[in-house]
Enzyme design. Sequence first.
Site, PDB file in Angstrom:
ATOM      1  CE  LYS A 395      29.057  38.169  42.802  1.00  0.00           C
ATOM      2  NZ  LYS A 395      29.584  37.233  41.803  1.00  0.00           N
ATOM      3  NE  ARG A 489      31.171  29.818  38.999  1.00  0.00           N
ATOM      4  CZ  ARG A 489      31.404  31.048  39.446  1.00  0.00           C
ATOM      5  NH1 ARG A 489      31.747  31.235  40.728  1.00  0.00           N
ATOM      6  NH2 ARG A 489      31.314  32.091  38.651  1.00  0.00           N
ATOM      7  CG  HIS A 517      33.673  33.928  35.868  1.00  0.00           C
ATOM      8  ND1 HIS A 517      33.620  35.298  35.906  1.00  0.00           N
ATOM      9  CD2 HIS A 517      33.984  33.536  37.130  1.00  0.00           C
ATOM     10  CE1 HIS A 517      33.887  35.726  37.131  1.00  0.00           C
ATOM     11  NE2 HIS A 517      34.119  34.677  37.889  1.00  0.00           N
ATOM     12  NE  ARG A 576      30.852  38.411  34.352  1.00  0.00           N
ATOM     13  CZ  ARG A 576      31.514  37.653  33.488  1.00  0.00           C
ATOM     14  NH1 ARG A 576      31.198  37.686  32.206  1.00  0.00           N
ATOM     15  NH2 ARG A 576      32.471  36.854  33.900  1.00  0.00           N
ATOM     16  CE1 TYR A 622      31.184  33.759  76.527  1.00  0.00           C
ATOM     17  CE2 TYR A 622      31.410  34.974  74.471  1.00  0.00           C
ATOM     18  CZ  TYR A 622      30.621  34.473  75.497  1.00  0.00           C
ATOM     19  OH  TYR A 622      29.286  34.687  75.471  1.00  0.00           O
ATOM     20  CB  CYS A 670      31.474  38.356  71.899  1.00  0.00           C
ATOM     21  SG  CYS A 670      32.607  38.495  73.264  1.00  0.00           S
ATOM     22  CG  ASP A 672      25.805  40.055  70.111  1.00  0.00           C
ATOM     23  OD1 ASP A 672      25.511  39.744  68.946  1.00  0.00           O
ATOM     24  OD2 ASP A 672      25.476  39.395  71.110  1.00  0.00           O
TER      25      ASP A 672
HETATM   26  C1  LIG Z   1      30.501  37.971  41.139  1.00  0.00           C
HETATM   27  C2  LIG Z   1      30.779  37.865  39.724  1.00  0.00           C
HETATM   28  C3  LIG Z   1      31.502  38.877  39.079  1.00  0.00           C
HETATM   29  C4  LIG Z   1      32.133  40.035  39.773  1.00  0.00           C
HETATM   30  O1  LIG Z   1      33.371  39.645  40.278  1.00  0.00           O
HETATM   31  P1  LIG Z   1      34.437  40.639  40.884  1.00  0.00           P
HETATM   32  O2  LIG Z   1      35.677  39.832  40.968  1.00  0.00           O
HETATM   33  O3  LIG Z   1      33.929  41.057  42.204  1.00  0.00           O
HETATM   34  O4  LIG Z   1      34.551  41.777  39.955  1.00  0.00           O
HETATM   35  C5  LIG Z   1      31.672  38.756  37.702  1.00  0.00           C
HETATM   36  N1  LIG Z   1      31.147  37.712  37.032  1.00  0.00           N
HETATM   37  C6  LIG Z   1      30.470  36.724  37.637  1.00  0.00           C
HETATM   38  C7  LIG Z   1      29.953  35.609  36.827  1.00  0.00           C
HETATM   39  C8  LIG Z   1      30.268  36.757  39.002  1.00  0.00           C
HETATM   40  O5  LIG Z   1      29.596  35.786  39.592  1.00  0.00           O
END
Ligand SMILES: *Cc1c(COP(=O)(O)O)cnc(C)c1O
Length: 731
Positions: A395, A489, A517, A576, A622, A670, A672
């Site tokens: 992602k 969540r 999660h 994941r 700046y 800055c 850029d």
């Molecule tokens: C982003 C995400 C992950 C990956 O998380 P990491 O800590 O980067 O491995 C896993 N599960 C869900 C639901 C996520 O949104």
Amino acid sequence: MNKSKAYTGIDVFRLIAAFLVVAIHTSPFTTYSETGDFILTRIAARVAVPFFLMTSGFFLISRYACDNGRLVRFLKKMTIIYGISIVVCLPLNLYNGYFGMEHFLPNLIKDLVFDGTLYHLWYLPASILGGAIAWMLVRKLGMGKAFVAAVILYCVGLFGDSYYGVIEGNTFLCQAYDCLFEVSDYTRNGIFLAPVFFVMGGMLADRKAERKHRGNFGPWAAASFVFFLLMLGEAMLLHHFDLQRHDSMYIFLLPCMYCLFQALLFFRGSRIVQLRSISLVVYIVHPIMIVGVRLAARVLGMWELLVENSLIHYLAVAILSAVFSVVFVWAAALCRKKVLPRFVPSLRVDESMAAFGSGNTDRSWIEVDLEHLRNNVKVLKRAMPEGCELMAVVKAEGYGHGAYEMAACVNRIGVRAFGVATIDEGIALRKYGIVGEILILGYVNPARAKELSRYRLTATLISYEHAMLLDRQGYRIKAHLKVDTGMHRLGFGADETERIAEAFSLKHVKVEGIYTHLCVADSLEESDIAFSKQQIDRFYKLLGRLEERGITIPKTHMQSSYGLWNYPELSCDYVRAGIALYGALSSAKDSTKLELDLQPVLSLKSRVVLLREIKMGESVGYGRTFVADRDSRIAIVPIGYGDGFPRNLSGGKSSVLIRGQRVPVVGRICMDQLAVDVTDIGEVQLGDVATFIGEDGEEQILAAEVADDAESITNELMSRMGRRLKVVARP
Ligand SMILES: *Cc1c(COP(=O)(O)O)cnc(C)c1O
């Protein structure tokens, strides 16, 4: 590091193929044996052009080559070569009376598009047309169906070529083919002959990319030889029964080429680029050399020897073409060195002393090391329990590493599951040609159900209401059901057993996975471990209750990177992994239960573009927050918070590596650019690389350190790296 080697076998065979084409146009054996010559020039030498086409396909058509620019560059290059060849061959056209032909304009167009303005040049428009068609077929249909379509085209071509006699009795078909021949003299052209070889080249490239190809020379060479003999038989039969209108296309040519190419892939070694150019020049100029040999024979009074003896004629033409090509290619290389400015290749940063990089690396850029990424995949897989699959989370542009670069690379080495946050990220992956499961971890608007189904994306059911709405859209959709076990969540409540069970019997939405999660998996504090264990327990208890109701438990998953690091004993169907895949900890302060040998994939680099001396007491930037307490040398580097380098690292909180030394960023960052105090480095030059994350010499800056300094985590730091930065992949 295993640097991939060049395809020497292919390079060498190109040259052989070029001399086979010369043979086609000089018939070397006619003096001795008509049949022998037929076998050589009308059968054996017919592998030459398909071989050229397959080679182009191999480097162009791969499923992983989703960069449209490659096709455009190929078409451009071939068009230029075609244009030059037409001009080079003009004298022969004049000599042949080409410009005196009837219906000049329509014929010229026909020749330009299909037949070539001189007999041998048809290969160039054929590769332009065939390449474009094959590319489109593969894009639209996928490799398998594209192959079938290209074979069908080839079959249509067969009946206008070697198999013409078969349809001669059928008036309707004959008329159809006659129409075809109005447009193109032969069916061996860019539409009927070329696409299948391009697609086959692409198929082999994919097999290689997926490492299905094993370097077996013997069996492939043997198979190729067997098919070659079959083709020989096929051609002799067709010839015997006088069925051939032309003799470029045979059925057994397809398997013969496939196996031949496989066998040639076995020979890997140094890259012999010159062979490619030489074979191309031989191909283009040999008709001129034929005329040259004839002229010379006439002038020297050696007609009998040089022209009437077919073998000597062939050798004379071949040698003359070869000598010309070698000299030409050598001279061209010399000119290029002298005339054109030398660009420093983008990745050889160590060589870029006074240079400013080229293209992608002239300002600031992200460098991703694919070798490290592949290593991380291997390490993670080894750490996972048997039967558990790696889901690569890509992602937010692959945490800033480039979603395409990351996904395509790991897809190639067998990762078949991906996690993204949004439906658009999922669609993008499909468009890149990613195969396997793509799970959208975040919310998807049910109104987009059709796209979910069309792109074969897997949605996450984030609540009962969401699941019902999605189902009501009436599209067949794959989904994973998310359970809230304490993070609060997304997800169904872990005790909503009834409603979860209901989601398993939806009409259109098919639940193929169930997951949760963990929200403190990154912590090794006792209370946090207790909380995680509670979450895990809730999840398993729910699964138990579902099972009691007769529901077959689909794929399960709950570990993200820290889940694997700290709870490696869990045994689910997927892990994941995001941040771990990229070889970074979220924070440099973190310690983990499992210690994995992961390597950082990302480097963040820029260059020194301006050097200035300032006097003690003068300020930089700046707000005049930095005032020099000595006479100083300041380097200006074109990277800023607009590129994702956090502004709250201003005021001496960050440093950068230049020439292997760590020096402070001074003043305010800055949008850029920023300033670096390089007084303590002996010799800094314009164009020097400045490494903000990554290695330079002995020194290294970890992403996690930068993230800590910025009071954030690596995940945020990386995913915010702006769109303005180009991603440069180190293969
Ligand atoms: C982003 C995400 C992950 C990956 O998380 P990491 O800590 O980067 O491995 C896993 N599960 C869900 C639901 C996520 O949104």
